[in-house]
Write an enzyme that holds these catalytic residues in place. Structure first.
Site, PDB file in Angstrom:
ATOM      1  N   GLY A  68       0.027   1.481  -5.102  1.00  9.09           N
ATOM      2  CA  GLY A  68       0.550   2.439  -5.892  1.00  9.09           C
ATOM      3  C   GLY A  68      -0.307   3.439  -6.848  1.00  9.09           C
ATOM      4  O   GLY A  68       0.074   3.606  -7.991  1.00  9.09           O
ATOM      5  N   SER A  69      -1.506   3.697  -6.360  1.00  7.46           N
ATOM      6  CA  SER A  69      -2.569   4.605  -7.308  1.00  7.46           C
ATOM      7  C   SER A  69      -1.687   5.795  -7.547  1.00  7.46           C
ATOM      8  O   SER A  69      -1.700   6.440  -8.546  1.00  7.46           O
ATOM      9  CB  SER A  69      -3.685   4.645  -6.504  1.00  7.46           C
ATOM     10  OG  SER A  69      -3.380   5.740  -5.504  1.00  7.46           O
ATOM     11  N   ASN A  70      -0.899   6.273  -6.470  1.00  9.21           N
ATOM     12  CA  ASN A  70      -0.239   7.661  -6.658  1.00  9.21           C
ATOM     13  C   ASN A  70       0.912   7.482  -7.641  1.00  9.21           C
ATOM     14  O   ASN A  70       0.917   8.351  -8.569  1.00  9.21           O
ATOM     15  CB  ASN A  70       0.394   8.284  -5.311  1.00  9.21           C
ATOM     16  CG  ASN A  70      -0.653   8.888  -4.567  1.00  9.21           C
ATOM     17  OD1 ASN A  70      -0.859  10.052  -5.030  1.00  9.21           O
ATOM     18  ND2 ASN A  70      -1.126   8.285  -3.593  1.00  9.21           N
ATOM     19  N   LEU A 110      11.250   4.264   7.023  1.00  6.36           N
ATOM     20  CA  LEU A 110      12.073   5.313   6.819  1.00  6.36           C
ATOM     21  C   LEU A 110      13.369   5.468   5.891  1.00  6.36           C
ATOM     22  O   LEU A 110      13.997   4.408   5.832  1.00  6.36           O
ATOM     23  CB  LEU A 110      12.831   5.576   8.445  1.00  6.36           C
ATOM     24  CG  LEU A 110      13.117   6.803   8.966  1.00  6.36           C
ATOM     25  CD1 LEU A 110      12.278   7.977   8.885  1.00  6.36           C
ATOM     26  CD2 LEU A 110      13.844   6.461  10.275  1.00  6.36           C
ATOM     27  N   ILE A 111      13.598   6.653   5.443  1.00  5.49           N
ATOM     28  CA  ILE A 111      14.895   6.579   4.503  1.00  5.49           C
ATOM     29  C   ILE A 111      16.169   6.573   5.195  1.00  5.49           C
ATOM     30  O   ILE A 111      16.246   7.614   6.139  1.00  5.49           O
ATOM     31  CB  ILE A 111      14.761   7.575   3.531  1.00  5.49           C
ATOM     32  CG1 ILE A 111      13.475   7.756   2.752  1.00  5.49           C
ATOM     33  CG2 ILE A 111      15.701   7.452   2.454  1.00  5.49           C
ATOM     34  CD1 ILE A 111      13.038   6.578   1.812  1.00  5.49           C
ATOM     35  N   ASN A 151       8.084  13.525  -0.506  1.00  6.79           N
ATOM     36  CA  ASN A 151       6.965  12.356  -0.285  1.00  6.79           C
ATOM     37  C   ASN A 151       5.715  13.187   0.055  1.00  6.79           C
ATOM     38  O   ASN A 151       5.673  14.441  -0.171  1.00  6.79           O
ATOM     39  CB  ASN A 151       7.489  12.034   1.280  1.00  6.79           C
ATOM     40  CG  ASN A 151       6.533  11.109   1.789  1.00  6.79           C
ATOM     41  OD1 ASN A 151       6.228   9.897   1.328  1.00  6.79           O
ATOM     42  ND2 ASN A 151       6.176  11.140   3.157  1.00  6.79           N
ATOM     43  N   HIS A 159       2.310  13.045   2.263  1.00  4.99           N
ATOM     44  CA  HIS A 159       1.669  12.858   3.390  1.00  4.99           C
ATOM     45  C   HIS A 159       0.287  13.033   3.553  1.00  4.99           C
ATOM     46  O   HIS A 159      -0.213  14.140   3.061  1.00  4.99           O
ATOM     47  CB  HIS A 159       2.387  13.376   4.814  1.00  4.99           C
ATOM     48  CG  HIS A 159       1.876  12.875   5.996  1.00  4.99           C
ATOM     49  ND1 HIS A 159       2.143  11.528   6.485  1.00  4.99           N
ATOM     50  CD2 HIS A 159       1.005  13.488   6.860  1.00  4.99           C
ATOM     51  CE1 HIS A 159       1.528  11.576   7.624  1.00  4.99           C
ATOM     52  NE2 HIS A 159       0.675  12.280   7.807  1.00  4.99           N
ATOM     53  N   ASP A 219       8.423  12.662   7.982  1.00  8.90           N
ATOM     54  CA  ASP A 219       7.444  13.922   7.486  1.00  8.90           C
ATOM     55  C   ASP A 219       8.052  15.078   8.253  1.00  8.90           C
ATOM     56  O   ASP A 219       7.013  16.066   8.563  1.00  8.90           O
ATOM     57  CB  ASP A 219       6.169  13.699   8.331  1.00  8.90           C
ATOM     58  CG  ASP A 219       5.336  12.146   7.726  1.00  8.90           C
ATOM     59  OD1 ASP A 219       4.964  11.579   8.568  1.00  8.90           O
ATOM     60  OD2 ASP A 219       6.047  11.835   6.523  1.00  8.90           O
ATOM     61  N   GLU A 231      -4.543  13.932  -3.763  1.00  2.00           N
ATOM     62  CA  GLU A 231      -3.130  13.230  -4.107  1.00  2.00           C
ATOM     63  C   GLU A 231      -2.991  13.304  -5.337  1.00  2.00           C
ATOM     64  O   GLU A 231      -1.984  13.558  -6.199  1.00  2.00           O
ATOM     65  CB  GLU A 231      -3.025  12.122  -3.493  1.00  2.00           C
ATOM     66  CG  GLU A 231      -3.134  11.755  -1.784  1.00  2.00           C
ATOM     67  CD  GLU A 231      -3.001  10.707  -1.361  1.00  2.00           C
ATOM     68  OE1 GLU A 231      -3.293   9.721  -1.814  1.00  2.00           O
ATOM     69  OE2 GLU A 231      -2.937  10.545  -0.031  1.00  2.00           O
TER      70      GLU A 231
HETATM   71  C1  GRF Z   1      -1.363   7.526   0.381  1.00  5.10           C
HETATM   72  O1  GRF Z   1      -2.685   7.714   1.312  1.00  5.10           O
HETATM   73  C2  GRF Z   1      -0.236   8.683   0.451  1.00  5.10           C
HETATM   74  O2  GRF Z   1      -0.427   9.744   1.191  1.00  5.10           O
HETATM   75  C3  GRF Z   1       0.434   7.736   1.693  1.00  5.10           C
HETATM   76  O3  GRF Z   1       0.305   6.383   1.276  1.00  5.10           O
HETATM   77  C4  GRF Z   1      -0.822   6.012   0.441  1.00  5.10           C
HETATM   78  C5  GRF Z   1      -0.461   5.592  -0.931  1.00  5.10           C
HETATM   79  O4  GRF Z   1      -1.375   5.129  -1.498  1.00  5.10           O
HETATM   80  N1  GRF Z   1       1.950   8.190   1.729  1.00  5.10           N
HETATM   81  P1  GRF Z   1      -1.215   4.486  -2.859  1.00  5.10           P
HETATM   82  O5  GRF Z   1      -0.379   3.334  -2.773  1.00  5.10           O
HETATM   83  O6  GRF Z   1      -0.445   5.542  -3.799  1.00  5.10           O
HETATM   84  O7  GRF Z   1      -2.580   4.119  -3.652  1.00  5.10           O
END
Ligand code: GRF
Length: 190
Positions: A11-13, A86-87, A101, A103, A144, A173
């Site tokens: 969940g870093s994003n 998949l959603i 999303n 990718h 995707d 990201e």
């Molecule tokens: C990232 O590489 C993102 O592009 C992909 O899954 C990973 C998620 O990383 N969809 P995080 O859990 O947000 O760190």
């Protein structure tokens, strides 16, 4: 506008998105959902005092429980951030143009089922690609394949390992996802 984030992993994003919108009154991350009870994203949600929900495959695909939850939480927009499922079509249809999303590659190459996380970076390095990057796209019912919103690339050197590529991609990201989401949401309300 109320955002729900779906994540399966660290969940870093998700964390970057939560801190980006913190303090905003027009847009907020209202809910975080995950299919993985061990996901690091749960602890990150707690840091931001954002409620998180853990669901299982059965309830995600065989019921509309999650959709009902999103509706009664008045969720306007869905962000997938490292979500590995998949959603289901009924969920895609409920959020037309309101589900995105990210990718970790330059779609349409290196996309599709099974091409996620580290596999992507291994394939990119194995293919001798000189660049990789991120693709932010709308979500439809096929992996995707939704319309591309934004892409950013990074250089790959001949000595880069998949891990090196992964960290270069992650920088992109974290730098771009929050503001692209912001643009899509604020444009959709115009
Ligand atoms: C990232 O590489 C993102 O592009 C992909 O899954 C990973 C998620 O990383 N969809 P995080 O859990 O947000 O760190």
């Amino acid at each position: 506008k109320r955002i729900a984030i779906f994540a399966s992993g660290s969940g870093s994003n998700a964390e970057k998105i939560c801190s980006y919108f913190e303090g905003r009154t027009d847009v907020e991350v209202s809910l975080i959902l995950t299919n993985n009870p061990q996901a690091g994203v749960i602890a990150r949600a707690r840091k931001f005092h954002i409620p998180s929900v853990v669901f299982d495959r059965k309830s995600f695909y065989e019921s509309e429980k999650i959709l009902d939850l999103l509706k009664n939480q008045k969720i306007d927009f869905i962000v997938l951030a490292g979500f590995m499922m998949l959603i289901p079509p009924f969920l895609v249809e409920a959020y037309p143009g309101k589900m995105v999303n990210i990718h970790p590659a330059l779609l349409p190459k290196y996309g599709g089922k099974g091409m996620y996380g580290h596999f992507v970076h291994e394939a990119v390095v194995a293919a001798g690609e000189r660049e990789s990057g991120i693709t932010i796209h709308f979500v439809n019912e096929f992996y995707d394949e939704g319309n591309i919103i934004f892409q950013a690339s990074c250089e790959i050197t001949p000595t880069d390992s998949p891990d090196d590529v992964a960290s270069k991609v992650q920088v992109l990201e974290h730098a771009h996802y929050p503001e692209v989401i912001d643009k899509v949401i604020t444009e959709s309300t115009r």
